[in-house]
Design an enzyme around this catalytic site. Sequence first.
Site, mmCIF file in Angstrom:
data_model
loop_
_atom_site.group_PDB
_atom_site.id
_atom_site.type_symbol
_atom_site.label_atom_id
_atom_site.label_comp_id
_atom_site.label_asym_id
_atom_site.label_seq_id
_atom_site.Cartn_x
_atom_site.Cartn_y
_atom_site.Cartn_z
ATOM 1 N N ASP A 1 -7.850 -5.625 0.256
ATOM 2 C CA ASP A 1 -8.388 -6.319 -1.045
ATOM 3 C C ASP A 1 -8.281 -7.665 -0.891
ATOM 4 O O ASP A 1 -8.672 -8.850 -1.455
ATOM 5 C CB ASP A 1 -7.949 -5.801 -2.081
ATOM 6 N N HIS B 1 0.808 -1.302 -0.123
ATOM 7 C CA HIS B 1 -0.064 -0.098 -0.044
ATOM 8 C C HIS B 1 0.693 1.377 -0.058
ATOM 9 O O HIS B 1 2.022 1.199 0.712
ATOM 10 C CB HIS B 1 -1.095 0.119 1.354
HETATM 11 N N1 ACO Z 1 4.130 -7.551 -5.020
HETATM 12 C C1 ACO Z 1 5.222 -7.583 -5.126
HETATM 13 N N2 ACO Z 1 6.078 -6.479 -4.884
HETATM 14 C C2 ACO Z 1 5.616 -5.200 -4.592
HETATM 15 C C3 ACO Z 1 4.133 -5.275 -4.242
HETATM 16 C C4 ACO Z 1 3.582 -6.354 -4.342
HETATM 17 N N3 ACO Z 1 2.144 -6.438 -4.093
HETATM 18 N N4 ACO Z 1 3.908 -4.180 -3.806
HETATM 19 C C5 ACO Z 1 4.937 -3.330 -3.835
HETATM 20 N N5 ACO Z 1 6.011 -4.194 -4.182
HETATM 21 C C6 ACO Z 1 7.541 -3.788 -4.453
HETATM 22 C C7 ACO Z 1 7.908 -2.926 -5.572
HETATM 23 O O1 ACO Z 1 8.347 -3.836 -6.616
HETATM 24 C C8 ACO Z 1 8.677 -2.013 -5.080
HETATM 25 O O2 ACO Z 1 10.010 -2.545 -5.125
HETATM 26 P P1 ACO Z 1 11.528 -1.803 -5.381
HETATM 27 O O3 ACO Z 1 11.380 -0.708 -4.493
HETATM 28 O O4 ACO Z 1 12.474 -2.859 -5.394
HETATM 29 O O5 ACO Z 1 11.222 -1.440 -6.841
HETATM 30 C C9 ACO Z 1 8.416 -1.485 -3.713
HETATM 31 O O6 ACO Z 1 7.631 -2.824 -3.194
HETATM 32 C C10 ACO Z 1 7.452 -0.528 -3.499
HETATM 33 O O7 ACO Z 1 6.468 -0.510 -4.486
HETATM 34 P P2 ACO Z 1 5.793 0.616 -5.377
HETATM 35 O O8 ACO Z 1 5.082 0.258 -6.407
HETATM 36 O O9 ACO Z 1 6.840 1.680 -5.484
HETATM 37 O O10 ACO Z 1 4.821 1.281 -4.302
HETATM 38 P P3 ACO Z 1 3.419 2.190 -4.589
HETATM 39 O O11 ACO Z 1 3.063 2.862 -3.311
HETATM 40 O O12 ACO Z 1 3.779 2.939 -5.715
HETATM 41 O O13 ACO Z 1 2.550 1.068 -4.900
HETATM 42 C C11 ACO Z 1 0.597 -0.428 -4.779
HETATM 43 C C12 ACO Z 1 1.235 0.797 -4.018
HETATM 44 C C13 ACO Z 1 0.047 -0.043 -6.075
HETATM 45 C C14 ACO Z 1 -0.499 -0.552 -3.793
HETATM 46 C C15 ACO Z 1 1.503 -1.971 -4.733
HETATM 47 O O14 ACO Z 1 1.827 -2.139 -3.451
HETATM 48 C C16 ACO Z 1 0.817 -2.914 -5.448
HETATM 49 O O15 ACO Z 1 0.830 -2.802 -6.798
HETATM 50 N N6 ACO Z 1 0.203 -3.683 -4.860
HETATM 51 C C17 ACO Z 1 -0.526 -4.953 -5.336
HETATM 52 C C18 ACO Z 1 -1.869 -4.290 -6.067
HETATM 53 C C19 ACO Z 1 -3.153 -3.961 -4.853
HETATM 54 O O16 ACO Z 1 -3.053 -4.904 -4.094
HETATM 55 N N7 ACO Z 1 -3.598 -2.907 -5.037
HETATM 56 C C20 ACO Z 1 -4.624 -2.609 -4.037
HETATM 57 C C21 ACO Z 1 -4.160 -1.412 -3.056
HETATM 58 S S1 ACO Z 1 -5.128 -0.994 -1.897
HETATM 59 C C22 ACO Z 1 -6.441 -0.122 -2.726
HETATM 60 O O17 ACO Z 1 -6.325 0.595 -3.676
HETATM 61 C C23 ACO Z 1 -7.873 -0.320 -2.357
#
Ligand code: ACO
Length: 426
Positions: free
Chosen positions: A361, A304
Amino acid sequence: MKEYAKLVIDGKELTLPVIEGSQGEKAIDIRKLRQETGYITYDPGFGNTGTCRSTITYMDGEKGILRYRGIPIEVLAERSTFVETAFLLITGKLPTRDELTKTSVYLNDFSPIHENMKAFYQNYPPKAHPMGILSAMVNAMRSFYPELIDIEEEMNKTYLRLISKIRTMAAMAYRISKGERVVYPRPDLCYCANFLNMMFDNVVIPYKVDEDVVRALNVFWILHADHEQNCSTTAVRVVGSGKVNIYATISAGISALWGPLHGGANQAVINMFERIHNDGLTIKECLAKAKDKNDPFRLMGFGHRVYKTYDPRAIIMKKMVDVILPKLKRRDPLLDIARRLEEAALEDSYFKDKNLYPNVDFYSGIALRAMGIPTNMFTVMFAIGRLPGWIAQWKEDVADPEMKISRPRQIYTGTKLQEYIPIDER
Ligand code: ACO
């Protein structure tokens, strides 16, 4: 004492005021930055940017706190109803008994939709995604029920009209997509029971309202009702800032919510569990794929932007799943997969080091399956829940004297100047 931050650029010192929120959160007010220095800030995804002052929702991502108008989410999930929570978000206060009754009367009065709108549904291809239909239908509402923006009482009715009709429209989309007869709302049922009845009532097997399911749906929608400046709410504020009507604004919020990184994650989570269950993908392989930078796969329902610990909504959702499944005498093989996947991820250093925990979720799809909601309706369920939050945020935005049309800047990295070559000479 007023605080300031000092910034030195090109040898010039600039004093920037510090703004402090009621929970001690601090921001540097950079509104004069470009005017005084020629510089702008660079913050893709707005991770470090406050776009408004807001009194609606408070989150602390480090401590896992979520409050609507100061009331903890745990208390609302236990004691409130979705309609009461919607009132709280939109008006800023809990309703009196009279106010709640009046709200319910309006919700009932507004629950049918214009018969001509039904024709729209019939012309969608059978496989059309209900989120696309919902977004279009909410936009279309403007032509049927134009809002009177300068009259407060009329706007209050518009909010309730939206909240009431969105659930009728969602249920109708589902029924028509299944080729089933449309079920109309009933005045004797509460908001949540009415929705369930419109979804599942059948001439052969009449729907029996189950109070446990009704309560679970109330909790589900309370948990989704607002989440401050997330992707779809920001879309609502940005689109609304152009002074477009509220229906088009909410329709934009629905479109933004549809994406798998946002509200669409609840559907993507179940697809992921099903892959593990049906296609033989192991938990270990699933985690390896999520960690592989060359693989676009992510562990859906994990991570998140704000929460760096457990999402408090995920804790409530998980508890609800643990209670509701046995009560409904349902077994869901995906629940076992979810538990094992969560446990494995929480022990894995990749997820630990990056502070990736289950978000709302992760368990919400299992809760919805237990209620009988089909997977392609999951994000629609989220949208119905988020509607009061979008309305509250839009209302706050249009009343805020500091708000301006949203119009960020960019750092141009393209060609400086290019000659136009006529087509025959290229
Ligand atoms: N699986 C694997 N790796 C992940 C995940 C994940 N679910 N989430 C984050 N990471 C990793 C990224 O690859 C990144 O790694 P790095 O620093 O080595 O490049 C690091 O963790 C940070 O992730 P970001 O994408 O930069 O974080 P951001 O805050 O932009 O994204 C998000 C947040 C979109 C929710 C992300 O965690 C994700 O894609 N999760 C899966 C989708 C999801 O569950 N979305 C629902 C969110 S809640 C909602 O909207 C209701």
